[in-house]
Write an enzyme that holds these catalytic residues in place. Structure first.
Site, PDB file in Angstrom:
ATOM      1  N   ASP A 179     -31.892 -23.051   0.923  1.00  0.00           N
ATOM      2  CA  ASP A 179     -31.504 -23.489  -0.409  1.00  0.00           C
ATOM      3  C   ASP A 179     -30.094 -22.945  -0.556  1.00  0.00           C
ATOM      4  O   ASP A 179     -29.920 -21.740  -0.766  1.00  0.00           O
ATOM      5  CB  ASP A 179     -32.424 -22.883  -1.469  1.00  0.00           C
ATOM      6  CG  ASP A 179     -32.048 -23.382  -2.852  1.00  0.00           C
ATOM      7  OD1 ASP A 179     -30.834 -23.455  -3.134  1.00  0.00           O
ATOM      8  OD2 ASP A 179     -32.934 -23.711  -3.641  1.00  0.00           O
ATOM      9  N   HIS A 180     -29.106 -23.805  -0.406  1.00  0.00           N
ATOM     10  CA  HIS A 180     -27.755 -23.254  -0.254  1.00  0.00           C
ATOM     11  C   HIS A 180     -27.277 -22.507  -1.510  1.00  0.00           C
ATOM     12  O   HIS A 180     -26.360 -21.709  -1.439  1.00  0.00           O
ATOM     13  CB  HIS A 180     -26.754 -24.329   0.201  1.00  0.00           C
ATOM     14  CG  HIS A 180     -26.277 -25.236  -0.895  1.00  0.00           C
ATOM     15  ND1 HIS A 180     -26.983 -26.308  -1.322  1.00  0.00           N
ATOM     16  CD2 HIS A 180     -25.162 -25.222  -1.655  1.00  0.00           C
ATOM     17  CE1 HIS A 180     -26.330 -26.913  -2.294  1.00  0.00           C
ATOM     18  NE2 HIS A 180     -25.200 -26.280  -2.515  1.00  0.00           N
ATOM     19  N   HIS A 242     -32.874 -25.520  -6.326  1.00  0.00           N
ATOM     20  CA  HIS A 242     -31.772 -24.679  -6.798  1.00  0.00           C
ATOM     21  C   HIS A 242     -32.044 -24.019  -8.166  1.00  0.00           C
ATOM     22  O   HIS A 242     -31.895 -22.816  -8.327  1.00  0.00           O
ATOM     23  CB  HIS A 242     -30.473 -25.473  -6.909  1.00  0.00           C
ATOM     24  CG  HIS A 242     -30.100 -26.210  -5.665  1.00  0.00           C
ATOM     25  ND1 HIS A 242     -30.311 -25.714  -4.402  1.00  0.00           N
ATOM     26  CD2 HIS A 242     -29.505 -27.420  -5.469  1.00  0.00           C
ATOM     27  CE1 HIS A 242     -29.869 -26.573  -3.499  1.00  0.00           C
ATOM     28  NE2 HIS A 242     -29.376 -27.615  -4.123  1.00  0.00           N
TER      29      HIS A 242
END
Ligand code: BG6
Length: 492
Positions: A179-180, A242
């Site tokens: 999950d950047h 996110h």
């Protein structure tokens, strides 16, 4: 302030989807920057994989072009680019068939004891077949690990199937679910802010916090990603991962250490304590929107349907939710979250709004004293603002003003703030999974999202239109205002 570079062991990274947008825009630039900073040791290699037949030189040229476009390295880095490109190999592999795997085996044959990272920048329906393909060709070694991009599935059921398929080949501690957002410096800073300062923890609860807002706004539309996006929508694209991860970092109890499982156990507890939104509650607690033509950053832009080239779609490009966390710390503190495309600007921010003073000694002429707010700006202009009341200087009685204590990352730290992928890729090589999602977290997040989507489908809920370049449908303002609150006005 100079950042400290800790080198990593030599590794082979294999990028499936190696000619895709993510690889060119994020992965190769991130690897290049780490290499340019001297973080790699020899012999480190990068293997790009896609279905297309392509000569190695041609592939390298596409990477060179991508670096020029997305990194814009200074002229004196020409040699570093050459050194980086010398690490690159390419193989055309049919992920679901037999073609090309022998070439990949050749590329990896030199040292089976080296760290191997398989990055699956592909559609999720290929995650299982690729994992099986790697196993079938004996390419999964004890030092191998697999990195998968979100979305993991379209709902809880499909996520289970994907996790089962990957889990049949790789152990959980070899699986890195990206999950950047967790790799963003400012997101990690949330943990520093909460747990390296004694100041906030005693007031981080429902006795002192009135509510929390999380906004992830984008000014771009969906151009170029229409087919993916139309099957996903904002709730699956941004909220399931996110925004819920951000909520977890705000709401979680202090973990006992930064150890991967210690942090993930605490996040999981938050996900499990989210009060389900289902049935009739869905229409009260959620708002969906879809942009129409408008003006974005000074230019006229088409609506979602025109961009998509479809006459109709019920996919949301905006979503706002009011979420309750059912635990001792946060019971009664609403979390308002929103995310959308074609909003007025690209900005991600978390606002903690504290309770107002119980009584004003300044008399009624001053009006209501605004509550303190802690605003954590994740991007752009990363920073932290603590809004306080002070007396305006000068004679003539007491006049109060709301002013921020303002910490800007750019002004405080020199140099480039690393991109999320730089940090995350190096964490994979180091074997540090703290900033990655564990299987049970992904499942718990879907368990929260699925009933909302199911209810939208049952009631045939259609997204409300909003004009591109505005803050989403009016109903999303109402979601907050009917509780006597308002979205952070610095933004909207
Ligand atoms: C991705 C979503 O995960 O995050 C995109 O799929 C979105 O739709 C992107 O644009 C936003 O990331 P960032 O880092 O630009 O905030």
């Amino acid at each position: 302030m100079v950042s400290r570079i800790v080198t990593v062991e030599p590794f082979d990274i294999v990028v499936f989807g190696g000619t895709g947008d993510l690889a060119y825009r994020k992965l190769f630039p991130a690897l290049f920057r780490r290499d340019a900073d001297g973080q790699f040791t020899e012999p480190t290699r990068i293997v790009g994989i896609s279905r297309k037949h392509m000569e190695l030189d041609e592939f390298k040229q596409t990477i060179r072009d991508a670096l020029t476009k997305y990194v814009a390295p200074p002229a004196d880095q020409a040699q570093i680019i050459d050194r980086f490109l010398a690490r690159v190999d390419y193989a055309a592999v049919d992920a679901t068939g037999d073609d090309g795997w022998d070439k990949l085996q050749d590329h990896l044959s030199s040292d089976p004891n080296k760290i191997r990272a398989y990055y699956l920048a592909t559609s999720p329906d290929l995650f299982g077949p690729i994992a099986a393909g790697l196993q079938k060709r004996g390419l999964v070694t004890p030092k191998s690990r697999i990195i998968v991009e979100k979305p993991i599935g379209k709902d809880g059921k499909s996520a289970d199937a994907i996790n089962d398929a990957i889990g049949a080949v790789f152990a959980e501690n070899q699986i890195y679910r990206i999950d950047h957002y967790l790799g963003k410096e400012t997101v990690q800073n949330l943990m520093a802010l909460r747990f390296a300062n004694a100041l906030f923890e005693p007031i981080w609860n429902s006795a002192h916090i009135d509510h929390v807002q999380i906004t992830a706004a984008e000014s771009i539309g969906v151009a170029g990603r229409g087919p993916y996006y139309d099957g996903s929508g904002a709730i699956r694209d941004m909220v399931q991962n996110h925004l819920l991860q951000l909520l977890c970092l705000v709401a979680m109890e202090p973990p006992s250490s930064l150890d991967a499982d210690a942090v993930r156990d605490e996040k999981l507890k938050v996900l499990k304590s989210l009060e389900p939104i289902r049935g009739d509650a869905v229409s009260n607690l959620t708002v969906r929107g879809q942009y129409r033509a408008g003006v974005s950053e000074g230019a006229a832009v088409p609506g979602y349907l025109e961009e998509l080239g479809k006459p109709s779609s019920s996919t949301e490009t905006f979503v706002a939710l009011k979420i309750s966390v059912g635990n001792w710390r946060f019971s009664g503190v609403p979390f308002y979250i929103r995310s959308g495309k074609r909003l007025p600007e690209r900005v991600s921010e978390i606002t903690i709004v504290f309770k107002p003073v119980p009584f004003s000694i300044f008399g009624t002429s001053m009006g209501q004293i605004p509550a303190n707010r802690l605003v954590i700006r994740l991007q752009p202009d990363e920073g932290i603002k603590l809004w306080l009341m002070i007396k305006e200087p000068g004679p003539g009685g007491v006049r109060l003003q709301h002013v921020p204590l303002d910490m800007s990352f750019a002004a405080t730290f020199d140099g480039h703030i690393p991109e999320a992928y730089e940090r995350l890729l190096m964490d994979v090589i180091r074997g540090n999974a703290t900033l990655f999602m564990r299987r049970d977290e992904v499942e718990a997040a879907w368990r929260f999202i699925d009933p909302i989507r199911e209810q939208w489908a049952i009631t045939n809920d259609q997204p409300r239109p909003y004009v591109a370049g505005t803050w989403g449908p009016v109903a999303s303002i109402g979601l907050v205002e009917r509780d006597g609150r308002t979205w952070n006005e610095d933004l909207a």
